[in-house]
Write a protein that holds these residues in place. Structure first.
Motif, PDB file in Angstrom:
ATOM      1  N   GLY A  88       0.814  -1.199   0.000  1.00 21.95           N
ATOM      2  CA  GLY A  88       0.000   0.000   0.000  1.00 21.95           C
ATOM      3  C   GLY A  88       0.850   1.252   0.000  1.00 21.95           C
ATOM      4  O   GLY A  88       1.997   1.261   0.432  1.00 21.95           O
ATOM      5  N   GLU A  89       0.263   2.325  -0.487  1.00 19.95           N
ATOM      6  CA  GLU A  89       0.929   3.621  -0.508  1.00 19.95           C
ATOM      7  C   GLU A  89       0.659   4.305   0.836  1.00 19.95           C
ATOM      8  O   GLU A  89      -0.486   4.606   1.167  1.00 19.95           O
ATOM      9  N   LEU A  90       1.704   4.535   1.620  1.00 20.78           N
ATOM     10  CA  LEU A  90       1.566   5.093   2.962  1.00 20.78           C
ATOM     11  C   LEU A  90       1.094   6.539   2.881  1.00 20.78           C
ATOM     12  O   LEU A  90       1.691   7.363   2.192  1.00 20.78           O
ATOM     13  N   GLN A  91       0.015   6.865   3.605  1.00 18.81           N
ATOM     14  CA  GLN A  91      -0.555   8.206   3.592  1.00 18.81           C
ATOM     15  C   GLN A  91      -0.217   9.007   4.847  1.00 18.81           C
ATOM     16  O   GLN A  91      -0.446  10.207   4.887  1.00 18.81           O
ATOM     17  N   THR A  92       0.285   8.357   5.876  1.00 15.18           N
ATOM     18  CA  THR A  92       0.625   9.037   7.124  1.00 15.18           C
ATOM     19  C   THR A  92       2.141   9.100   7.274  1.00 15.18           C
ATOM     20  O   THR A  92       2.883   8.570   6.452  1.00 15.18           O
ATOM     21  N   GLU A  93       2.587   9.730   8.335  1.00 11.58           N
ATOM     22  CA  GLU A  93       4.022   9.764   8.606  1.00 11.58           C
ATOM     23  C   GLU A  93       4.503   8.368   8.954  1.00 11.58           C
ATOM     24  O   GLU A  93       3.746   7.547   9.461  1.00 11.58           O
ATOM     25  N   ARG A  94       5.777   8.131   8.714  1.00 12.30           N
ATOM     26  CA  ARG A  94       6.364   6.832   9.035  1.00 12.30           C
ATOM     27  C   ARG A  94       6.294   6.556  10.518  1.00 12.30           C
ATOM     28  O   ARG A  94       6.533   7.442  11.336  1.00 12.30           O
ATOM     29  N   ASP A  95       5.956   5.318  10.885  1.00 10.39           N
ATOM     30  CA  ASP A  95       5.890   4.837  12.263  1.00 10.39           C
ATOM     31  C   ASP A  95       4.873   5.580  13.128  1.00 10.39           C
ATOM     32  O   ASP A  95       4.957   5.540  14.345  1.00 10.39           O
ATOM     33  N   ALA A  96       3.925   6.278  12.520  1.00 10.44           N
ATOM     34  CA  ALA A  96       2.859   6.940  13.275  1.00 10.44           C
ATOM     35  C   ALA A  96       1.685   5.972  13.381  1.00 10.44           C
ATOM     36  O   ALA A  96       1.413   5.196  12.471  1.00 10.44           O
TER      37      ALA A  96
END
Length: 151
Positions: A88-96
């Motif tokens: 999936g294409e991450l929409q939030t900040e990393r590791d949030a």
């Protein structure tokens, strides 16, 4: 510590006690072999899912509508990746936390999936807005032919 970790620890202790009681060291060695086999099967399955996902574009799914119909709460992220065969294409900040991933199809429809601690907590399918079309005009009727004087 969530309840799954607690149950897993209790089951491990109970299996260890049962293995010790039935076979002493041989029982514990057998139990260790079974656990290693289970871990290897699980890792092999995860590697197969990730290998298939690596061959597809990031955040792509064949049909967002079909993905939307197959999702259910509590589903782990790796099972969603197995269904879509794409990361999936991450929409939030990393590791949030929570994490939001997006899968899009060719028609522009996409599904945003929300994961908390690796488990699906919610999803939303968005279809693209239909472009405003001008009202269809009645086809122009050909003008009646004027009689042309033939000379």
């Amino acid at each position: 510590m969530n309840w799954r970790n607690l149950v897993a620890a209790l089951v491990a202790v109970a299996l260890g006690a049962l293995a010790w009681r039935t076979g002493r060291w041989a029982g514990l060695v057998f139990l260790a072999g079974v656990i290693v086999l289970w871990v290897l099967l699980h890792v092999t399955r995860l590697m197969t899912v990730l290998k298939r996902a690596a061959d597809r574009p990031l955040g792509y799914v064949g049909s967002a509508v079909m993905l939307n119909s197959r999702l259910h709460r509590g589903q782990p992220l790796w099972k969603v990746i197995a269904q879509t065969r794409s990361l999936g294409e991450l929409q939030t900040e990393r590791d949030a936390q929570p994490e939001i991933f997006r899968w899009r199809d060719e028609g522009g429809t996409y599904v945003d999936c929300t994961f908390a601690d690796g488990r699906l907590t919610g999803w939303q399918m968005i279809r693209p807005a239909e472009p405003a079309r001008p009202p269809e005009e009645a086809p122009a009727e050909p003008a009646p032919e004027s009689p042309v004087a033939q000379a």
